[in-house]
Design a protein around this motif. Structure first.
Motif, PDB file in Angstrom:
ATOM      1  N   LEU A   1       0.942  -1.275  -0.099  1.00 41.24           N
ATOM      2  CA  LEU A   1       0.003   0.009   0.109  1.00 41.24           C
ATOM      3  C   LEU A   1       0.899   1.291   0.090  1.00 41.24           C
ATOM      4  O   LEU A   1       2.125   1.305   0.449  1.00 41.24           O
ATOM      5  N   PRO A   2       0.367   2.319  -0.532  1.00 40.86           N
ATOM      6  CA  PRO A   2       1.164   3.535  -0.506  1.00 40.86           C
ATOM      7  C   PRO A   2       1.304   4.082   0.733  1.00 40.86           C
ATOM      8  O   PRO A   2       0.569   3.886   1.644  1.00 40.86           O
ATOM      9  N   VAL A   3       2.497   4.695   0.913  1.00 42.82           N
ATOM     10  CA  VAL A   3       2.985   5.275   2.316  1.00 42.82           C
ATOM     11  C   VAL A   3       2.431   6.732   2.657  1.00 42.82           C
ATOM     12  O   VAL A   3       2.061   6.919   3.746  1.00 42.82           O
ATOM     13  N   GLN A   4       2.371   7.516   1.686  1.00 41.11           N
ATOM     14  CA  GLN A   4       1.759   8.976   1.568  1.00 41.11           C
ATOM     15  C   GLN A   4       0.611   9.163   2.315  1.00 41.11           C
ATOM     16  O   GLN A   4      -0.277   8.378   2.038  1.00 41.11           O
ATOM     17  N   GLY A   5       0.637   9.904   3.466  1.00 39.99           N
ATOM     18  CA  GLY A   5      -0.618  10.261   4.004  1.00 39.99           C
ATOM     19  C   GLY A   5      -0.849   9.287   5.278  1.00 39.99           C
ATOM     20  O   GLY A   5      -1.876   9.572   5.842  1.00 39.99           O
ATOM     21  N   LYS A   6      -0.132   8.510   5.435  1.00 39.93           N
ATOM     22  CA  LYS A   6      -0.349   7.335   6.395  1.00 39.93           C
ATOM     23  C   LYS A   6       0.319   7.799   7.802  1.00 39.93           C
ATOM     24  O   LYS A   6       1.917   8.280   7.882  1.00 39.93           O
ATOM     25  N   ALA A   7      -0.164   7.767   8.869  1.00 37.85           N
ATOM     26  CA  ALA A   7       0.494   8.224  10.434  1.00 37.85           C
ATOM     27  C   ALA A   7       0.487   6.822  11.078  1.00 37.85           C
ATOM     28  O   ALA A   7      -0.405   5.951  11.199  1.00 37.85           O
ATOM     29  N   ILE A   8       1.707   6.874  11.990  1.00 33.39           N
ATOM     30  CA  ILE A   8       2.003   5.592  12.440  1.00 33.39           C
ATOM     31  C   ILE A   8       2.260   6.228  14.220  1.00 33.39           C
ATOM     32  O   ILE A   8       3.178   7.022  14.248  1.00 33.39           O
TER      33      ILE A   8
ATOM     34  N   GLY B   1       8.714   7.499   4.594  1.00 34.02           N
ATOM     35  CA  GLY B   1       7.769   8.381   4.073  1.00 34.02           C
ATOM     36  C   GLY B   1       6.400   8.642   5.123  1.00 34.02           C
ATOM     37  O   GLY B   1       5.617   9.468   4.907  1.00 34.02           O
ATOM     38  N   PHE B   2       6.535   7.827   6.156  1.00 35.65           N
ATOM     39  CA  PHE B   2       5.360   7.842   7.024  1.00 35.65           C
ATOM     40  C   PHE B   2       5.326   9.263   7.981  1.00 35.65           C
ATOM     41  O   PHE B   2       6.550   9.735   8.251  1.00 35.65           O
ATOM     42  N   THR B   3       4.115   9.535   8.335  1.00 37.39           N
ATOM     43  CA  THR B   3       4.113  10.581   9.402  1.00 37.39           C
ATOM     44  C   THR B   3       4.266   9.818  10.608  1.00 37.39           C
ATOM     45  O   THR B   3       3.661   8.689  10.995  1.00 37.39           O
ATOM     46  N   VAL B   4       5.255  10.001  11.668  1.00 44.78           N
ATOM     47  CA  VAL B   4       5.452   9.055  12.589  1.00 44.78           C
ATOM     48  C   VAL B   4       5.397   9.869  14.180  1.00 44.78           C
ATOM     49  O   VAL B   4       6.094  10.980  14.296  1.00 44.78           O
ATOM     50  N   PHE B   5       4.579   9.290  15.039  1.00 47.26           N
ATOM     51  CA  PHE B   5       4.563   9.840  16.340  1.00 47.26           C
ATOM     52  C   PHE B   5       5.365   8.961  17.398  1.00 47.26           C
ATOM     53  O   PHE B   5       4.953   7.715  17.395  1.00 47.26           O
ATOM     54  N   ALA B   6       6.457   9.376  17.708  1.00 49.77           N
ATOM     55  CA  ALA B   6       7.339   8.323  18.437  1.00 49.77           C
ATOM     56  C   ALA B   6       7.136   8.636  19.998  1.00 49.77           C
ATOM     57  O   ALA B   6       7.458   9.915  20.354  1.00 49.77           O
TER      58      ALA B   6
ATOM     59  N   ARG C   1      -8.132  12.709   9.706  1.00 53.61           N
ATOM     60  CA  ARG C   1      -7.622  11.615   8.804  1.00 53.61           C
ATOM     61  C   ARG C   1      -7.636  10.249   9.289  1.00 53.61           C
ATOM     62  O   ARG C   1      -7.626   9.177   8.398  1.00 53.61           O
ATOM     63  N   GLY C   2      -7.770   9.992  10.713  1.00 52.33           N
ATOM     64  CA  GLY C   2      -7.370   9.021  10.976  1.00 52.33           C
ATOM     65  C   GLY C   2      -6.222   8.075  11.250  1.00 52.33           C
ATOM     66  O   GLY C   2      -5.256   8.759  10.596  1.00 52.33           O
ATOM     67  N   LEU C   3      -5.611   7.406  12.096  1.00 53.25           N
ATOM     68  CA  LEU C   3      -4.461   6.744  12.420  1.00 53.25           C
ATOM     69  C   LEU C   3      -4.275   5.554  11.752  1.00 53.25           C
ATOM     70  O   LEU C   3      -5.086   4.486  11.857  1.00 53.25           O
ATOM     71  N   TRP C   4      -3.375   5.592  10.725  1.00 53.26           N
ATOM     72  CA  TRP C   4      -3.274   4.116  10.023  1.00 53.26           C
ATOM     73  C   TRP C   4      -2.514   2.941  10.826  1.00 53.26           C
ATOM     74  O   TRP C   4      -3.022   1.714  10.755  1.00 53.26           O
ATOM     75  N   GLY C   5      -1.518   3.134  11.675  1.00 49.00           N
ATOM     76  CA  GLY C   5      -1.130   2.182  12.608  1.00 49.00           C
ATOM     77  C   GLY C   5      -0.699   2.516  13.951  1.00 49.00           C
ATOM     78  O   GLY C   5      -0.272   3.654  14.191  1.00 49.00           O
TER      79      GLY C   5
ATOM     80  N   LEU D   1      -8.085   4.268  14.704  1.00 49.65           N
ATOM     81  CA  LEU D   1      -7.380   3.259  13.887  1.00 49.65           C
ATOM     82  C   LEU D   1      -8.723   2.589  12.956  1.00 49.65           C
ATOM     83  O   LEU D   1      -8.653   2.142  11.785  1.00 49.65           O
ATOM     84  N   ARG D   2      -9.848   2.514  13.618  1.00 50.13           N
ATOM     85  CA  ARG D   2     -11.159   2.188  12.840  1.00 50.13           C
ATOM     86  C   ARG D   2     -11.454   3.203  11.724  1.00 50.13           C
ATOM     87  O   ARG D   2     -11.920   2.678  10.636  1.00 50.13           O
ATOM     88  N   GLN D   3     -11.103   4.309  11.913  1.00 53.62           N
ATOM     89  CA  GLN D   3     -11.494   5.418  10.996  1.00 53.62           C
ATOM     90  C   GLN D   3     -10.641   5.361   9.729  1.00 53.62           C
ATOM     91  O   GLN D   3     -11.107   5.267   8.593  1.00 53.62           O
ATOM     92  N   ALA D   4      -9.431   4.960   9.913  1.00 53.03           N
ATOM     93  CA  ALA D   4      -8.530   4.703   8.771  1.00 53.03           C
ATOM     94  C   ALA D   4      -8.482   3.424   8.204  1.00 53.03           C
ATOM     95  O   ALA D   4      -8.093   3.024   7.218  1.00 53.03           O
ATOM     96  N   LYS D   5      -9.346   2.290   8.954  1.00 52.31           N
ATOM     97  CA  LYS D   5      -9.176   0.970   8.463  1.00 52.31           C
ATOM     98  C   LYS D   5      -7.428   0.514   8.413  1.00 52.31           C
ATOM     99  O   LYS D   5      -7.488  -0.142   7.603  1.00 52.31           O
ATOM    100  N   GLY D   6      -6.915   0.800   9.659  1.00 54.04           N
ATOM    101  CA  GLY D   6      -5.459   0.697   9.692  1.00 54.04           C
ATOM    102  C   GLY D   6      -5.112  -0.642  10.251  1.00 54.04           C
ATOM    103  O   GLY D   6      -5.560  -1.754  10.083  1.00 54.04           O
ATOM    104  N   ARG D   7      -3.807  -0.569  10.690  1.00 50.34           N
ATOM    105  CA  ARG D   7      -3.161  -1.812  11.508  1.00 50.34           C
ATOM    106  C   ARG D   7      -2.924  -1.753  12.710  1.00 50.34           C
ATOM    107  O   ARG D   7      -2.162  -0.596  13.158  1.00 50.34           O
TER     108      ARG D   7
END
Length: 398
Positions: A92-99, A120-125, A173-177, A221-227
């Motif tokens: 899946l494309p990375v752009q626009g996805k936040a982890i 290229g992910f948006t990362v919250f560490a 946007r929802g949280l992807w991961g 996570l549900r909003q983005a249908k993420g991981r």
């Protein structure tokens, strides 16, 4: 006559070798395809079967049309072409996805934050120490897409605060991961020697912290249908001597992940477990921490237990941390690759087990006789010739 004899012998040798070489090329193709299938990097179906069948059917044609090594070269080229044309699973494309990643002060979390940032992910560490060396390194080395956040997973207030911050940054946007990576080992020693606060701390960080954070962030996570990716351990499925507190907490996280996989499937959220083995992440601590652990053990032990086990045996338990740390691999890339696949593959696997030990030990636990498994475990994780004083005394009396 001698020349003719040599030629016949060479031809006979070639006739024996060529079929073996054809078989070796076919086996190499089969092994490469099997590896991709096990990693779920191929799209199974008719297209895959057809692209594998054509080169294999070309083997007799190549050997008849071009006898000898030219035919072998043509067959090898056909296999190589078929491999290059395999239907690889889409990433899946990375752009626009936040982890969101927990435990980024060091180890897997720290390396993963950098790796996903480069992808290229948006990362919250999330880090335990906002001004610690790990956090400072991330602030200096990473791009503007990476945000370092104070996040103690045992603090409900910090989890809630992190949720509000991430939600505001994502702007609906929802949280992807989510990667639940934060974990502690505390100490390697017999369960009877471990004080209850170590059992509680392992459970609070390794299991309850991951549960609470997951529950708070699931709406995003549900909003983005993420991981949802949970970092467990081979110790969570294999009983390792000295790891009772750590193993129990990781086993709980394994079961929590397996249940959530079914519950969240209807929401389009996929859950994956990363079960590494024998990697040097700093979880075993350092010399100062080992000395402190020894003092804590001696402080909490009752006089009877201290006497039965003895100073020498207790010290040998603490020494295991250094031994395990030295024997662990410091190359974390295979773990990072598996986590990124769990986040990016169209159809991620349920379980990723990077590292030889992560496959070998659970395998012998499940499939070999118990007596053999016990022998292997005692050989690998026992205290060797050193035994508790009470055991030595009983042995001498016998």
């Amino acid at each position: 006559m001698e020349l003719g004899g040599d030629g016949g012998e060479a031809q006979g040798t070639g006739g024996m070798v060529l079929p073996l070489l054809y078989s070796a090329v076919a086996a190499a193709l089969g092994g490469a395809v099997l590896r991709l299938l096990l990693r779920q990097e191929l799209e199974p179906g008719g297209v895959l079967a057809l692209r594998l069948l054509l080169p294999l059917l070309s083997q007799p044609l190549c050997s008849v049309a071009m006898p000898g090594y030219p035919g072998l070269c043509l067959f090898s080229l056909a296999c190589l072409l078929a491999y290059s044309r395999l239907p690889v699973s889409q990433l899946l494309p990375v752009q626009g996805k936040a982890i969101l990643i927990t435990g980024c002060d060091s180890g897997f979390g720290h390396a993963l934050a950098k790796y996903l940032d480069k992808l290229g992910f948006t990362v919250f560490a999330g880090v335990l120490y906002l001004n610690g060396p790990g956090a400072e390194d991330l602030k200096m080395c990473a791009s503007a897409r990476l945000t370092v956040l104070q996040l103690d997973v045992t603090s409900s207030e910090q989890i809630a605060g992190t949720f509000e911050h991430v939600k505001a940054q994502l702007k609906n946007r929802g949280l992807w991961g989510i990667v639940n990576n934060a974990g502690v080992l505390e100490c390697v020693a017999d369960a009877e020697l471990l004080p209850m606060n170590i059992f509680k701390h392992c459970m609070e960080v390794n299991f309850l912290g991951a549960v609470e954070l997951t529950k708070i962030f699931l709406p995003l996570l549900r909003q983005a249908k993420g991981r949802l990716v949970n970092i467990t351990s081979l110790a969570g499925v294999t009983p390792l001597l000295g790891f009772a507190a750590y193993s129990a907490s990781k086993a709980a996280l394994n079961m929590f992940s397996n249940v959530l996989r079914y519950e969240l499937a209807i929401w389009g959220v996929k859950v994956a477990i990363i079960q590494p083995g024998s990697f040097r992440t700093g979880i075993f601590g350092n010399s100062d921490q080992w000395s402190n652990q020894h003092n804590k053990l001696m402080q909490y032990l009752s006089p009877d237990v201290r006497k039965d086990y003895g100073e020498s045996y207790i010290s040998s338990c603490i020494d295991k941390c250094a031994k395990y740390n030295d024997k662990s691999s410091d190359d974390l890339q295979i773990v990072l690759d598996d986590i990124s696949l769990a986040l990016m593959a169209k159809n991620p696997k349920r379980l990723y087990s990077p590292g030889p030990a992560a496959f070998f030990l659970p395998f012998i636990h499940h499939y070999v006789p118990t007596c053999i498994f016990e022998y292997v475990m005692i050989s690998l994780f026992g205290s060797g010739p050193n035994q508790p004083d009470g055991v030595k005394e009983k042995g001498s009396h016998q």
